[in-house]
Design an enzyme around this catalytic site. Structure first.
Site, mmCIF file in Angstrom:
data_model
loop_
_atom_site.group_PDB
_atom_site.id
_atom_site.type_symbol
_atom_site.label_atom_id
_atom_site.label_comp_id
_atom_site.label_asym_id
_atom_site.label_seq_id
_atom_site.Cartn_x
_atom_site.Cartn_y
_atom_site.Cartn_z
ATOM 1 N N ARG A 190 -39.469 10.707 2.217
ATOM 2 C CA ARG A 190 -39.404 10.602 3.684
ATOM 3 C C ARG A 190 -40.455 11.550 4.238
ATOM 4 O O ARG A 190 -40.369 12.772 4.035
ATOM 5 C CB ARG A 190 -38.020 10.968 4.200
ATOM 6 C CG ARG A 190 -38.004 11.236 5.692
ATOM 7 C CD ARG A 190 -36.625 11.310 6.280
ATOM 8 N NE ARG A 190 -36.008 10.005 6.300
ATOM 9 C CZ ARG A 190 -34.925 9.711 7.028
ATOM 10 N NH1 ARG A 190 -34.362 10.627 7.793
ATOM 11 N NH2 ARG A 190 -34.403 8.507 6.996
ATOM 12 N N HIS A 238 -39.499 1.904 8.039
ATOM 13 C CA HIS A 238 -38.218 2.364 7.460
ATOM 14 C C HIS A 238 -37.578 1.175 6.708
ATOM 15 O O HIS A 238 -36.548 0.640 7.123
ATOM 16 C CB HIS A 238 -37.308 2.893 8.563
ATOM 17 C CG HIS A 238 -36.165 3.729 8.080
ATOM 18 N ND1 HIS A 238 -35.969 4.050 6.748
ATOM 19 C CD2 HIS A 238 -35.143 4.329 8.763
ATOM 20 C CE1 HIS A 238 -34.876 4.797 6.639
ATOM 21 N NE2 HIS A 238 -34.356 4.971 7.829
ATOM 22 N N GLN A 298 -33.702 1.083 5.496
ATOM 23 C CA GLN A 298 -32.742 0.852 6.578
ATOM 24 C C GLN A 298 -32.629 -0.644 6.868
ATOM 25 O O GLN A 298 -31.529 -1.174 7.065
ATOM 26 C CB GLN A 298 -33.190 1.606 7.839
ATOM 27 C CG GLN A 298 -32.301 1.368 9.037
ATOM 28 C CD GLN A 298 -30.910 1.965 8.881
ATOM 29 O OE1 GLN A 298 -30.792 3.126 8.557
ATOM 30 N NE2 GLN A 298 -29.872 1.178 9.101
ATOM 31 N N ASP A 303 -32.711 1.888 18.790
ATOM 32 C CA ASP A 303 -32.903 3.131 18.033
ATOM 33 C C ASP A 303 -33.186 4.225 19.056
ATOM 34 O O ASP A 303 -33.468 3.938 20.228
ATOM 35 C CB ASP A 303 -34.086 2.943 17.058
ATOM 36 C CG ASP A 303 -34.342 4.160 16.181
ATOM 37 O OD1 ASP A 303 -33.449 5.022 16.059
ATOM 38 O OD2 ASP A 303 -35.455 4.258 15.619
ATOM 39 N N CYS A 334 -29.621 2.115 13.659
ATOM 40 C CA CYS A 334 -29.809 2.781 12.363
ATOM 41 C C CYS A 334 -29.107 4.138 12.302
ATOM 42 O O CYS A 334 -28.816 4.623 11.219
ATOM 43 C CB CYS A 334 -31.298 2.928 12.068
ATOM 44 S SG CYS A 334 -32.182 3.876 13.324
ATOM 45 N N ARG A 343 -26.346 1.224 3.594
ATOM 46 C CA ARG A 343 -27.508 1.942 3.065
ATOM 47 C C ARG A 343 -27.298 2.199 1.574
ATOM 48 O O ARG A 343 -28.204 2.037 0.758
ATOM 49 C CB ARG A 343 -27.686 3.304 3.779
ATOM 50 C CG ARG A 343 -28.085 3.228 5.232
ATOM 51 C CD ARG A 343 -29.463 2.635 5.425
ATOM 52 N NE ARG A 343 -30.502 3.366 4.715
ATOM 53 C CZ ARG A 343 -31.100 4.480 5.168
ATOM 54 N NH1 ARG A 343 -30.787 4.983 6.350
ATOM 55 N NH2 ARG A 343 -32.053 5.080 4.459
HETATM 56 N N1 CP Z 1 -30.804 5.931 9.548
HETATM 57 C C1 CP Z 1 -31.287 6.970 8.832
HETATM 58 O O1 CP Z 1 -32.286 6.869 8.116
HETATM 59 O O2 CP Z 1 -30.544 8.109 8.957
HETATM 60 P P1 CP Z 1 -30.913 9.573 8.407
HETATM 61 O O3 CP Z 1 -32.067 10.062 9.240
HETATM 62 O O4 CP Z 1 -29.662 10.358 8.611
HETATM 63 O O5 CP Z 1 -31.306 9.463 6.966
HETATM 64 N N1 NVA Z 2 -36.934 6.151 14.610
HETATM 65 C C1 NVA Z 2 -36.104 7.185 14.063
HETATM 66 C C2 NVA Z 2 -35.279 6.645 12.930
HETATM 67 C C3 NVA Z 2 -34.337 7.649 12.329
HETATM 68 C C4 NVA Z 2 -33.560 7.085 11.175
HETATM 69 C C5 NVA Z 2 -36.960 8.344 13.584
HETATM 70 O O1 NVA Z 2 -38.009 8.106 12.975
HETATM 71 O O2 NVA Z 2 -36.600 9.492 13.848
#
Ligand code: CP
Ligand code: NVA
Length: 307
Positions: free
Chosen positions: A102, A129, A132, A224, A264, A292
Site C-alpha cells: 500500500r 484499489h 477492494q 468513498d 469501501c 475483503r
Molecule cells: N477499505 C480499505 O482499504 O480500508 P483500510 O484503509 O482500513 O485498509
Molecule cells: N480513497 C480512499 C480509500 C481508502 C480505503 C483513500 O485512498 O484514502
C-alpha cells in the site's frame, strides 16, 4: 497469473475465477473446513499509509491459508530512508513468496513487480484499489446472484476507488456511471481504458457531473471519502464543493427499487454519506468489509499458489 497491480491487467475470466474461488473459500471457512493452500509461504506486507481492513484481512487470510504474513511499515524498513524500490524488490524476493504493498505512486508498485521475482499485490495506491473492488464485486454477486446487466453508480471524488470500480465492473459486464465535480474528475487514461473495455463487453460508461443522472436505473450506489489519505490539505475546499455529491436518502430514492449501498470504508457520516443511508437497510458495508478477507485469499492463491 503473477501479479495484481490493476484490474485493467486482469481478464474478465481472471476476475470470474477469483470471485468463484473467493466464494468457495468463504464457504469452507464458515464450515470450518481447513484450506491450507499456501502452507509454508510468507507474504510481506509493505504499508506506507494507514490501514485497518487491508492489513487485518491480508494477515488473517494468510493465516487461514496456512501461511504467514509480515507487517512491514515503510517507516521501519530502509525503503522509508531512501533505499530504492529496485533493491527492496530484489532483497525481499529472496525471503518472501509475495508482497502486498500500500503506497502512494502506482509506478512504485509496478517497479516492485518489474524488479522483483515474486507476485506483487496492489493494496491501494493514489490511482487504484483493486483488492477492494474484488470484494465489492463479490458482495454485489452474492446479493443479486449475478453481475451481468447490473448498473453501479459511483458518486463523489474521482479517486482510486472510482478508477478500480470502472475497471472491475466493466470487465464483469456491468454498466458504470461516475458523477464527480469537474475539478475532481477521474483520470483520463483510466476512463479511456474503461470505455474501450466497455465496448468490448457491450456495456456502458457514463461520466457526468450530475449525481442524479448517474444513479438513474442503478442497482448499486457507491461512494468513498472526499479526502483520501495524503490529501488532507484539500479537506476545506472539498467539503464545500462536494456537498451536492452526498449520498443521502433523496439520492438513494432515485436509484432502482432494491438498490444497495456500498462504501469501501473508512466512512465519514454526515459528509459523503448520511447516517440514515450507511446504517440503513440498503447498506451492505459490513458484508463488503468481510469480503475483503475472502476475495484476497483468492487473490493470494491465484498469484502465490503457483509454482
Ligand atoms: N477499505 C480499505 O482499504 O480500508 P483500510 O484503509 O482500513 O485498509
Ligand atoms: N480513497 C480512499 C480509500 C481508502 C480505503 C483513500 O485512498 O484514502
Amino acid at each position: 497469473m503473477k501479479h495484481l497491480l490493476s484490474l485493467h491487467d486482469w481478464t474478465s475470466k481472471d476476475i470470474e475465477t477469483a470471485l468463484e474461488l473467493a466464494a468457495k473459500l468463504k464457504k469452507e471457512q464458515k464450515a470450518g473446513i481447513p484450506h491450507p493452500l499456501l502452507a509454508g509461504k510468507t507474504l510481506g506486507m509493505i504499508f506506507s499509509k494507514s490501514s485497518t481492513r487491508t492489513r487485518v484481512s491480508f494477515e488473517v487470510g494468510m493465516y487461514q491459508l496456512g501461511g504467514h504474513a509480515l507487517f512491514l511499515s515503510s517507516n521501519d524498513i530502509q525503503l522509508g530512508r531512501g533505499e530504492t524500490i529496485h533493491d527492496t524488490a530484489k532483497v525481499l524476493s529472496r525471503y518472501v513468496d509475495g508482497i502486498m504493498i500500500r503506497t502512494y505512486k502506482q509506478e512504485d508498485v509496478e517497479a516492485l513487480a518489474e524488479f522483483g521475482s515474486i507476485p506483487i499485490i496492489n493494496g491501494l495506491t493514489d490511482l487504484l484499489h483493486p483488492c477492494q473492488v474484488l470484494a465489492d464485486l463479490l458482495t454485489i454477486k452474492e446479493h443479486f446472484g449475478s453481475l451481468k446487466g447490473k448498473k453501479l453508480a459511483y458518486v463523489g471524488d474521482g479517486n482510486n476507488m472510482a478508477h478500480s470500480l470502472l475497471y472491475g465492473c466493466v470487465k464483469c459486464g456491468m454498466d458504470v456511471a461516475v458523477a464527480t465535480p469537474k475539478a475532481y474528475a477521474c483520470d483520463a487514461t483510466v476512463v479511456a481504458n474503461a470505455i474501450e473495455d466497455a465496448k468490448e463487453m457491450g456495456v456502458s460508461v457514463l461520466i457526468t457531473e450530475d449525481p442524479k443522472e448517474a444513479v438513474k436505473n442503478a442497482d448499486v450506489i457507491y461512494t468513498d471519502t472526499w479526502v483520501s489519505m495524503g490529501q488532507e490539505d484539500q479537506k476545506e475546499e472539498k467539503v464545500k464543493l462536494f456537498a451536492p455529491y452526498q449520498v443521502n436518502e433523496e439520492l438513494m430514492a432515485q436509484a432502482n427499487d432494491g438498490a444497495i449501498f456500498l462504501h469501501c470504508l473508512p466512512a465519514y457520516r454526515g459528509m459523503e454519506v448520511t447516517e440514515g443511508v450507511i446504517d440503513g437497510p440498503q447498506s451492505l458495508i459490513f458484508d463488503e468489509a468481510e469480503n475483503r478477507l475472502h476475495a484476497q485469499k483468492a487473490v493470494m492463491v491465484m498469484t502465490m499458489g503457483q509454482k
